[in-house]
Write a protein that holds these residues in place. Structure first.
Motif, PDB file in Angstrom:
ATOM      1  N   VAL A  48       0.845  -1.191   0.000  1.00  0.00           N
ATOM      2  CA  VAL A  48       0.000   0.000   0.000  1.00  0.00           C
ATOM      3  C   VAL A  48       0.882   1.244   0.000  1.00  0.00           C
ATOM      4  N   VAL A  49       0.664   2.125  -0.971  1.00  0.00           N
ATOM      5  CA  VAL A  49       1.474   3.334  -1.086  1.00  0.00           C
ATOM      6  C   VAL A  49       0.583   4.519  -1.457  1.00  0.00           C
ATOM      7  N   PRO A  50       0.949   5.716  -1.010  1.00  0.00           N
ATOM      8  CA  PRO A  50       0.228   6.912  -1.452  1.00  0.00           C
ATOM      9  C   PRO A  50       0.650   7.298  -2.859  1.00  0.00           C
ATOM     10  N   GLY A  51      -0.157   8.098  -3.506  1.00  0.00           N
ATOM     11  CA  GLY A  51       0.172   8.539  -4.847  1.00  0.00           C
ATOM     12  C   GLY A  51      -0.695   9.712  -5.264  1.00  0.00           C
ATOM     13  N   PRO A  73      -4.876  13.480  -4.626  1.00  0.00           N
ATOM     14  CA  PRO A  73      -4.176  12.414  -3.908  1.00  0.00           C
ATOM     15  C   PRO A  73      -4.948  11.102  -3.991  1.00  0.00           C
ATOM     16  N   LEU A  74      -4.249   9.994  -3.880  1.00  0.00           N
ATOM     17  CA  LEU A  74      -4.885   8.684  -3.920  1.00  0.00           C
ATOM     18  C   LEU A  74      -4.088   7.695  -3.076  1.00  0.00           C
ATOM     19  N   ILE A  75      -4.679   6.542  -2.892  1.00  0.00           N
ATOM     20  CA  ILE A  75      -4.017   5.408  -2.244  1.00  0.00           C
ATOM     21  C   ILE A  75      -4.008   4.253  -3.233  1.00  0.00           C
ATOM     22  N   GLY A  76      -2.855   3.625  -3.438  1.00  0.00           N
ATOM     23  CA  GLY A  76      -2.751   2.482  -4.331  1.00  0.00           C
ATOM     24  C   GLY A  76      -2.336   1.229  -3.585  1.00  0.00           C
ATOM     25  N   ARG A  77      -2.809   0.097  -4.049  1.00  0.00           N
ATOM     26  CA  ARG A  77      -2.415  -1.191  -3.458  1.00  0.00           C
ATOM     27  C   ARG A  77      -1.998  -2.122  -4.587  1.00  0.00           C
ATOM     28  N   LEU A  78      -0.713  -2.453  -4.630  1.00  0.00           N
ATOM     29  CA  LEU A  78      -0.153  -3.362  -5.633  1.00  0.00           C
ATOM     30  C   LEU A  78      -0.148  -4.782  -5.092  1.00  0.00           C
ATOM     31  N   SER A  79      -0.607  -5.732  -5.880  1.00  0.00           N
ATOM     32  CA  SER A  79      -0.671  -7.112  -5.388  1.00  0.00           C
ATOM     33  C   SER A  79      -0.801  -8.084  -6.547  1.00  0.00           C
ATOM     34  N   ILE A  98      -9.502   7.020  -4.703  1.00  0.00           N
ATOM     35  CA  ILE A  98      -9.369   8.461  -4.908  1.00  0.00           C
ATOM     36  C   ILE A  98     -10.442   9.178  -4.095  1.00  0.00           C
ATOM     37  N   PRO A  99     -10.070   9.841  -3.013  1.00  0.00           N
ATOM     38  CA  PRO A  99     -11.065  10.541  -2.188  1.00  0.00           C
ATOM     39  C   PRO A  99     -11.696  11.714  -2.944  1.00  0.00           C
ATOM     40  N   GLY A 100     -12.997  11.889  -2.742  1.00  0.00           N
ATOM     41  CA  GLY A 100     -13.686  13.070  -3.254  1.00  0.00           C
ATOM     42  C   GLY A 100     -14.090  13.040  -4.703  1.00  0.00           C
ATOM     43  N   GLY A 101     -13.749  11.987  -5.437  1.00  0.00           N
ATOM     44  CA  GLY A 101     -14.061  11.968  -6.863  1.00  0.00           C
ATOM     45  C   GLY A 101     -15.306  11.180  -7.218  1.00  0.00           C
ATOM     46  N   GLY A 102     -15.995  10.659  -6.199  1.00  0.00           N
ATOM     47  CA  GLY A 102     -17.165   9.835  -6.450  1.00  0.00           C
ATOM     48  C   GLY A 102     -18.469  10.604  -6.383  1.00  0.00           C
ATOM     49  N   ARG A 177      -1.732  10.656 -15.778  1.00  0.00           N
ATOM     50  CA  ARG A 177      -0.979   9.549 -15.193  1.00  0.00           C
ATOM     51  C   ARG A 177      -1.335   9.357 -13.726  1.00  0.00           C
ATOM     52  N   VAL A 178      -1.011   8.170 -13.248  1.00  0.00           N
ATOM     53  CA  VAL A 178      -1.059   7.837 -11.829  1.00  0.00           C
ATOM     54  C   VAL A 178       0.383   7.699 -11.369  1.00  0.00           C
ATOM     55  N   SER A 179       0.751   8.484 -10.377  1.00  0.00           N
ATOM     56  CA  SER A 179       2.118   8.482  -9.865  1.00  0.00           C
ATOM     57  C   SER A 179       2.124   7.939  -8.444  1.00  0.00           C
ATOM     58  N   LEU A 180       2.842   6.838  -8.220  1.00  0.00           N
ATOM     59  CA  LEU A 180       2.915   6.205  -6.902  1.00  0.00           C
ATOM     60  C   LEU A 180       4.273   6.458  -6.271  1.00  0.00           C
ATOM     61  N   GLU A 181       4.285   6.555  -4.956  1.00  0.00           N
ATOM     62  CA  GLU A 181       5.567   6.683  -4.263  1.00  0.00           C
ATOM     63  C   GLU A 181       6.311   5.356  -4.344  1.00  0.00           C
ATOM     64  N   PRO A 182       7.637   5.385  -4.254  1.00  0.00           N
ATOM     65  CA  PRO A 182       8.411   4.135  -4.335  1.00  0.00           C
ATOM     66  C   PRO A 182       7.942   3.123  -3.308  1.00  0.00           C
ATOM     67  N   SER A 183       7.865   1.868  -3.724  1.00  0.00           N
ATOM     68  CA  SER A 183       7.419   0.798  -2.838  1.00  0.00           C
ATOM     69  C   SER A 183       8.543  -0.194  -2.601  1.00  0.00           C
ATOM     70  N   GLY A 184       8.533  -0.821  -1.444  1.00  0.00           N
ATOM     71  CA  GLY A 184       9.550  -1.811  -1.122  1.00  0.00           C
ATOM     72  C   GLY A 184       8.911  -3.154  -0.850  1.00  0.00           C
ATOM     73  N   GLU A 185       9.135  -3.673   0.335  1.00  0.00           N
ATOM     74  CA  GLU A 185       8.542  -4.947   0.711  1.00  0.00           C
ATOM     75  C   GLU A 185       7.036  -4.793   0.907  1.00  0.00           C
TER      76      GLU A 185
END
Length: 236
Positions: A48-51, A73-79, A98-102, A177-185
């Motif tokens: 889970v990373v912000p973006g 701003p958004l929240i992304g979950r890679l899996s 994406i908060p507020g866009g619905g 585009r969708v830009s995500l912060e760097p993700s690690g483990e």
């Protein structure tokens, strides 16, 4: 005219019943898998990373979120769908909130999965080794005033994804585009004490579409029962 419409309505209603039954069956299957794994049946391990959602080429989707220049701003979950314990090809996913866009200023949930991009292959899942090795689409369409909308993400350097859309299976048009912060483990796990699992972060694409767009009845008939059954079984 009214008499001719009755058989059509009956066929549509019967079709929705069949799809709803299929959705329940899929949900039951998810529940069984979840019980065996003792965690979420699919996408059980994620990062889970912000973006940010950046719209620099507004479209005509019918949703203000995508049809005007802006940054949200958004929240992304890679899996991975199967979340293998070893590195194997999987159906890759990126869930975006994406908060507020619905509707009524609520949040938007979009689920992207590894698919093709052709007129037919965009609806067919594909195995990949990571979310950065090929395109992702929402696969299931949303309905706007001028037809069905499918969104697409293409990986770019620095954890960016180029965002585009297609109306009624026509050529893709860029949005931004969708830009995500760097993700690690992996930072979110359902079955590993070493990683936290945010029980409030449950993506609901059927309940949370973008403003101006709706979920088609046939998609609701399949997805809603499946998600509900799996959700109830997972929490039980």
């Amino acid at each position: 005219m009214g008499e001719e419409a009755k058989p059509l309505k009956t066929v549509r209603a019967a079709g929705l019943v069949v799809l709803g039954t299929a959705g329940v069956a899929v949900g039951f299957g998810f529940a069984v898998v979840g019980a065996l794994r003792r965690n979420r049946p699919i996408h059980s391990v994620g990062t889970v990373v912000p973006g940010r959602l950046i719209i620099d080429a507004p479209g005509t989707t019918g949703s203000a979120l995508f049809d005007s220049v802006g940054e949200t701003p958004l929240i992304g979950r890679l899996s991975g769908s199967a979340s293998w314990s070893v590195e194997l090809p999987d159906i890759m996913g990126l869930a975006v909130r994406i908060p507020g866009g619905g509707h009524h200023g609520g949040e938007v949930d979009l689920l992207f999965a590894s698919t093709g991009t052709g007129r037919l292959t965009r609806y067919i899942l594909q195995l990949r080794t990571s979310s950065g090795t090929g395109p992702l689409t929402t696969m299931f369409p949303l309905t706007g005033v001028e037809g069905n909308i499918v969104f697409r993400l293409d990986p770019e350097p620095r954890n960016d994804y180029r965002l585009s859309y297609s109306r009624n299976s026509r050529p893709w048009q860029s949005l931004g585009r969708v830009s995500l912060e760097p993700s690690g483990e992996p930072t979110q796990r359902s079955n590993d004490p070493a990683g936290s699992d945010d029980l409030t972060l449950r993506f609901r694409p059927v309940a949370n579409p973008p403003s101006g767009l709706t979920v088609p009845a046939w998609v609701r008939a399949v997805r809603a029962p499946a998600y509900k059954a799996a959700h109830l079984a997972w929490h039980a």
